[in-house]
Design a protein around this motif. Sequence first.
Motif, mmCIF file in Angstrom:
data_model
loop_
_atom_site.group_PDB
_atom_site.id
_atom_site.type_symbol
_atom_site.label_atom_id
_atom_site.label_comp_id
_atom_site.label_asym_id
_atom_site.label_seq_id
_atom_site.Cartn_x
_atom_site.Cartn_y
_atom_site.Cartn_z
ATOM 1 N N HIS A 1 -13.134 4.560 -9.800
ATOM 2 C CA HIS A 1 -13.517 3.550 -8.810
ATOM 3 C C HIS A 1 -12.735 3.758 -7.512
ATOM 4 C CE1 HIS A 1 -9.787 1.314 -9.174
ATOM 5 N NE2 HIS A 1 -9.917 1.306 -10.488
ATOM 6 N N TYR B 1 -8.267 -5.213 -10.505
ATOM 7 C CA TYR B 1 -9.622 -4.678 -10.312
ATOM 8 C C TYR B 1 -10.055 -3.805 -11.490
ATOM 9 C CZ TYR B 1 -13.464 -2.399 -7.739
ATOM 10 O OH TYR B 1 -14.680 -1.937 -7.323
ATOM 11 N N THR B 2 -9.228 -2.804 -11.828
ATOM 12 C CA THR B 2 -9.593 -1.925 -12.954
ATOM 13 C C THR B 2 -9.723 -2.736 -14.234
ATOM 14 O OG1 THR B 2 -7.861 -0.505 -12.016
ATOM 15 C CG2 THR B 2 -9.052 0.355 -13.880
ATOM 16 N N ALA C 1 1.679 9.900 -20.958
ATOM 17 C CA ALA C 1 0.820 8.740 -20.691
ATOM 18 C C ALA C 1 -0.611 8.944 -21.198
ATOM 19 C CB ALA C 1 0.795 8.443 -19.200
ATOM 20 N N TYR D 1 1.990 1.548 -14.409
ATOM 21 C CA TYR D 1 3.418 1.839 -14.227
ATOM 22 C C TYR D 1 4.211 0.545 -14.158
ATOM 23 C CZ TYR D 1 2.579 6.755 -12.984
ATOM 24 O OH TYR D 1 2.243 8.075 -12.993
ATOM 25 N N GLY E 1 -5.078 -3.881 -7.309
ATOM 26 C CA GLY E 1 -5.656 -2.669 -7.905
ATOM 27 C C GLY E 1 -5.668 -2.754 -9.428
ATOM 28 N N ILE F 1 -3.390 -0.982 1.756
ATOM 29 C CA ILE F 1 -2.421 -1.876 1.116
ATOM 30 C C ILE F 1 -1.146 -1.095 0.808
ATOM 31 C CG2 ILE F 1 -1.968 -3.253 -0.954
ATOM 32 C CD1 ILE F 1 -4.962 -3.849 -1.087
ATOM 33 N N LYS G 1 -9.646 6.340 -8.159
ATOM 34 C CA LYS G 1 -9.947 7.696 -7.682
ATOM 35 C C LYS G 1 -8.691 8.569 -7.567
ATOM 36 C CE LYS G 1 -9.728 6.324 -2.827
ATOM 37 N NZ LYS G 1 -10.324 6.282 -1.517
ATOM 38 N N ASP G 2 -7.537 7.927 -7.342
ATOM 39 C CA ASP G 2 -6.294 8.690 -7.176
ATOM 40 C C ASP G 2 -5.844 9.378 -8.453
ATOM 41 O OD1 ASP G 2 -6.050 5.966 -8.010
ATOM 42 O OD2 ASP G 2 -3.875 6.133 -7.896
ATOM 43 N N ILE H 1 -3.024 3.042 -18.090
ATOM 44 C CA ILE H 1 -1.850 2.233 -18.425
ATOM 45 C C ILE H 1 -1.011 2.146 -17.161
ATOM 46 C CG2 ILE H 1 -1.836 2.494 -20.910
ATOM 47 C CD1 ILE H 1 0.102 4.839 -20.593
ATOM 48 N N TRP I 1 -10.844 2.275 -3.781
ATOM 49 C CA TRP I 1 -9.646 1.491 -3.458
ATOM 50 C C TRP I 1 -9.967 0.353 -2.525
ATOM 51 C CZ3 TRP I 1 -4.005 2.982 -3.211
ATOM 52 C CH2 TRP I 1 -3.641 3.617 -4.408
ATOM 53 N N TRP I 2 -9.247 -0.729 -2.694
ATOM 54 C CA TRP I 2 -9.360 -1.879 -1.794
ATOM 55 C C TRP I 2 -8.383 -1.747 -0.639
ATOM 56 C CZ3 TRP I 2 -12.861 -5.808 -2.250
ATOM 57 C CH2 TRP I 2 -13.555 -5.884 -3.453
HETATM 58 N N1 MSP Z 1 0.386 5.077 -14.833
HETATM 59 C C1 MSP Z 1 -0.703 5.661 -14.126
HETATM 60 C C2 MSP Z 1 -1.938 5.745 -14.998
HETATM 61 C C3 MSP Z 1 -1.757 6.460 -16.293
HETATM 62 S S1 MSP Z 1 -3.195 6.447 -17.249
HETATM 63 C C4 MSP Z 1 -2.917 7.454 -18.512
HETATM 64 C C5 MSP Z 1 -1.001 4.867 -12.870
HETATM 65 N N2 MSP Z 1 -0.575 3.609 -12.845
HETATM 66 S S2 MSP Z 1 -0.664 2.639 -11.593
HETATM 67 O O1 MSP Z 1 -0.071 1.415 -12.033
HETATM 68 O O2 MSP Z 1 -0.074 3.233 -10.449
HETATM 69 O O3 MSP Z 1 -2.150 2.460 -11.172
HETATM 70 C C6 MSP Z 1 -3.084 1.826 -11.939
HETATM 71 C C7 MSP Z 1 -4.448 1.761 -11.292
HETATM 72 O O4 MSP Z 1 -4.443 0.915 -10.143
HETATM 73 C C8 MSP Z 1 -5.002 3.102 -10.845
HETATM 74 O O5 MSP Z 1 -6.274 3.287 -11.441
HETATM 75 C C9 MSP Z 1 -5.124 2.967 -9.350
HETATM 76 O O6 MSP Z 1 -6.228 3.651 -8.852
HETATM 77 C C10 MSP Z 1 -5.310 1.487 -9.182
HETATM 78 N N3 MSP Z 1 -5.015 1.055 -7.828
HETATM 79 C C11 MSP Z 1 -3.824 1.051 -7.178
HETATM 80 N N4 MSP Z 1 -4.010 0.560 -5.913
HETATM 81 C C12 MSP Z 1 -5.311 0.269 -5.720
HETATM 82 C C13 MSP Z 1 -6.064 -0.354 -4.693
HETATM 83 N N5 MSP Z 1 -5.541 -0.683 -3.522
HETATM 84 N N6 MSP Z 1 -7.380 -0.617 -4.941
HETATM 85 C C14 MSP Z 1 -7.953 -0.360 -6.168
HETATM 86 N N7 MSP Z 1 -7.271 0.202 -7.141
HETATM 87 C C15 MSP Z 1 -6.005 0.697 -6.895
HETATM 88 O O7 MSP Z 1 -1.608 5.396 -11.981
#
Ligand code: MSP
Length: 507
Positions: free
Chosen positions: A285, A24-25, A227, A13, A21, A295, A257-258, A11, A287-288
């Motif tokens: 997965h 992508y997911t 969350a 933020y 990102g 980024i 992966k983070d 979910i 990161w781009w």
């Molecule tokens: N809120 C948490 C997740 C809670 S799940 C119970 C969170 N949110 S986020 O909005 O920061 O990130 C969402 C997703 O975007 C993450 O899976 C993160 O890995 C992905 N990405 C953020 N930047 C990214 C890239 N540059 N490339 C690929 N995915 C990346 O984390």
Amino acid sequence: MKDNFYITTPIYYVNDKPHIGHAYTSIACDVMARFMRLDGRKVKFLSGTDEHGQKVEQSAKNLNITPQKLADENSKHFRELLKTLNISNDDFIRTTEARHKQGAQAFWKALVKSGYIYLGKYSGWYSVRDEAYYQESELVEGKAPTGAPVEWVEEPSYFFKLSAFEDRLLQFYEENPKFIAPEGRRNEVISFVKGGLKDLSISRTTFKWGIPVPGDESHVMYVWLDALTNYLTALGYPFHSTNMADFWPADLHMVGKDILRFHAVYWPAFLMAADMEPPLRIFAHGWWTNEGQKISKSLGNVIDPVALVENFGLDQIRYFLMREIPFGNDGDFSREKLIGRINSDLANNIGNLAQRVLSMINKNCGAKVPQYKFEESDKKLLSFAFVQADKIRNEIIYDQHFSRALELIGQIATRANEYVDANAPWKLKKENPERMEAVLYTLAECLRRIGLLLLAFIPDSANKLLDQLGVGSEQRLFHMVGAGHALKPGTALPEPQGIFPRWEEKV
Ligand code: MSP
């Protein structure tokens, strides 16, 4: 294999707008969800927004608005993004919804009941950007290993007895080798757990934007505990429901992966403590980067997925993201590579095949599916497509190896284009019209198979292709890829239209 399939995105933020990102997911999950539906499963596909915590509270403060207002606005952006990307989620949960808050509090109570929560005092490092606690030993030059700033926190806190789960988690990973993917990430998690687990602070008192801790409202729940429970509360937890019975444990949590540690260590430990089953699989997965650079907002190179779709087309972007890098690896986003894929894979290979075949049928076969009497080479091409289909299914459902699956689909089109050249149907028109029909039939049937295989990845274009082949909407399931559902000669076909235009740079 079970019939039901529950898949989730993280979910997102709501402190900021959606970026590549998130797209992508979401697309990766969508491909998986669509494929499973085509494969005959009952699918639940969940996405949503993560709205509490210090990060959201601070962003709202900076904008001089309430966190609720920020959450409302940005949650809407995420919902819109999913629509723009043609994501087929069945539900969208917001952690500020009553159904979630109630469920998260019930989950907390279950942890208290089982004796895994105690009150103490946290003093240590916290990163608001990551919403994560770090040990002194993890810091790199005074920052979190992610590069995020950290601050020293000292406050009363409830703790979760994570240390009690070290052995159980290790045993669980051992017994469930497919729980964490890819393999390299699995090894990282195992060594992290082997390195020793400390109890986890799961409440905060120095800000207010969170779910109150049941029975002690001076604390709010740690945003990650809040969350993670979304995966349950969206199914109606804590109440018994058909959703809970049908879909828990989740089949696949897709994450970047983070955030693997939260999903592969804390989450199964919380669930074990609450006497519930852990999910079956977590896929992390990569990161781009953007044209070779990390980024980041400060570099000003954040990629807006909506603008990308407007410029290049939705299916072009969906295709590129899934094809360009093996799922699980990091990869680089570049305009040149994107255009390369659009032109070579989509326009020249699949698009050109469809265009050539459909227009020849339109002109030379009375706009009807042609008649056929197969020769060996025809059967060979079709059985190649059939065997590839099986491989593609395996790559997707067992390994989430999307780029490989698309590569295998591309191979079918390449073979079919070679077959066009070898058989030169345009020459057969005069010499041997019967043979021309059989060649064009073989190609049309091959395109039908390609169309079915592409449905999960690029649904709009694949459906457009299948429409042009006269394939009924009820004839679009994965198991129909075989000869039993082949095109029927004589079926009237609509006027062909291009599906994958070439990208021409505007000068
Ligand atoms: N809120 C948490 C997740 C809670 S799940 C119970 C969170 N949110 S986020 O909005 O920061 O990130 C969402 C997703 O975007 C993450 O899976 C993160 O890995 C992905 N990405 C953020 N930047 C990214 C890239 N540059 N490339 C690929 N995915 C990346 O984390």
